[in-house]
Design an enzyme around this catalytic site. Structure first.
Site, PDB file in Angstrom:
ATOM      1  N   THR A  31      -3.676   0.113   0.811  1.00 57.84           N
ATOM      2  CA  THR A  31      -4.528  -0.995   1.066  1.00 57.84           C
ATOM      3  C   THR A  31      -3.707  -2.110   1.743  1.00 57.84           C
ATOM      4  OG1 THR A  31      -5.787  -3.298   0.132  1.00 57.84           O
ATOM      5  CG2 THR A  31      -3.712  -2.296  -1.245  1.00 57.84           C
ATOM      6  N   TYR A  44      -2.931  -6.485  -8.302  1.00 56.13           N
ATOM      7  CA  TYR A  44      -3.680  -5.159  -7.898  1.00 56.13           C
ATOM      8  C   TYR A  44      -2.578  -5.728  -6.748  1.00 56.13           C
ATOM      9  CZ  TYR A  44      -6.667  -2.905  -4.280  1.00 56.13           C
ATOM     10  OH  TYR A  44      -6.912  -1.818  -3.516  1.00 56.13           O
TER      11      TYR A  44
END
Length: 371
Positions: A139, A182
């Protein structure tokens, strides 16, 4: 763990499957479809936790009854992962906890899924007697909040003050800077995948993705903002935006993302141990407000939106510099975002799905609009 993989198939040369973890999800199901269409057997490994993804698995089974099989399992289950990976000829690791907001609510589960789950898979491949490629979905969050990049606001969008960044976007040389649980868990998994190429010779490759959109996306407030905005608008429901709506992402059609993953496998000998930024690039960079305006043009009516405070770890600007991936993988120019969004809107109108529920995301927590 349940398996529906048939045992009576005829012995055909190289029926070893392509393993897609998270294969019932948005990107995973599109990857599985691509490889099955090319004649590969595909093994989907998914715990079906995300609402609606069982429809993707049903779709795959109907399209490829002799090619696609599934194990309903969890990447945290080392035994199940080892079994799934035992005969795989290539692995595409899409399974993950995907929301910043969820990681803030339950950082331990975020750790277990994203780090331990990835390590379970890497170690299963390390114990194999042959090198098996693994391509990992990382990501843009590994680069942190990018707060050091000076921004100007123009035409309902943030743009970098530095013309070089405006022209090219954020490159792979950008220092890693993990924010939120995250960001830490995906960033750690990203680094484990790269190090297993260095330390153990496993041919791995990492894609640090910006925003991918397209068919089979169950967009919610938690993740998948382009599809989420379209779903809400098409159903006449208001859209919640966190921040001022001028935050910018580069968006990439799923067909282009799948092509990048397929080319990474094809060229794994040349790109193993490397990370690439993957997105639509500067030509496909849009703000939330700009997307809303385009959706209004598509559906021919206003879209109601409300605005709330910024969320932790949100980047006001992230656009991928994609020249390395395009150059080294031979990628074609990406689908123009207006064309791709219009195609997604048409698909959603033809195939409505349960993600349209107004309360689905907010029953758990208010979530950020951009993942």
């Amino acid at each position: 763990m349940k398996s529906d993989r048939h045992s009576g198939a005829p012995a055909i040369l190289d029926r070893r499957p392509v393993l897609v973890t998270g294969g019932a999800g948005f990107i995973g199901s599109n990857l599985a479809d691509r490889f099955a269409n090319e004649g590969h057997d595909v093994l989907v490994f998914d715990r079906l936790a995300r609402p609606g993804v069982e429809r993707n698995l049903d779709w795959l089974r109907k399209r490829h009854p002799d090619r696609v099989s599934a194990i309903i399992g969890d990447v945290r289950d080392e035994e199940a992962v080892t079994k799934a990976a035992s005969e795989a000829k290539a692995v595409f690791h899409m399974a993950a906890q995907v929301a910043v907001t969820t990681s803030l609510v339950d950082p331990r589960e975020d750790f277990e899924v994203n780090i331990r789950g990835t390590l379970n898979l890497l170690d299963a491949l390390r114990r194999r007697s042959e090198p098996v490629p693994l391509i990992f979905a990382s990501t843009n969050k590994v680069y942190g909040d990018l707060a050091d990049i000076a921004l100007d606001k123009r035409d309902d969008a943030y743009v970098p003050h530095d013309p070089a960044i405006r022209r090219t976007g954020i490159g792979e040389r950008r220092p890693l800077h993990f924010h939120t649980p995250y960001g830490c868990s995906k960033g750690a998994a990203d680094q484990y995948v790269l190090d297993y190429a260095r330390s153990f010779g496993i041919p791995t490759c990492v894609f640090r993705m910006s925003c991918i959109y397209g068919q089979r996306q169950m967009g919610t407030e938690d993740q998948g903002w382009v599809a989420h905005f379209l779903i809400r608008a098409l159903n006449g429901q208001p859209i919640s935006i966190y921040g001022d709506g001028c935050q910018v992402r580069d968006v990439l059609d799923i067909s282009d993302a799948v092509d990048a993953y397929a080319r990474a496998w094809k060229n794994i000998a040349a790109v193993q141990g490397r990370a690439f930024n993957l997105g639509g690039g500067p030509d496909n960079a849009i703000s939330l407000r700009q997307l809303l305006a385009h959706i209004q043009d598509i559906i021919g009516r206003p879209v109601e939106a409300s605005y709330s405070d910024w969320r932790a770890g949100d980047q006001r600007y992230y656009v991928s510099d994609t020249h390395l991936a395009a150059q080294d993988l031979g990628l074609k120019p990406p689908t123009p975002w207006r064309k791709g969004v219009a195609a997604l809107a048409q698909w959603l109108q033809e195939e409505p799905h349960p993600a349209a529920s107004a309360s689905q995301g907010t029953q758990r927590r208010r979530a950020e609009a951009v993942s």
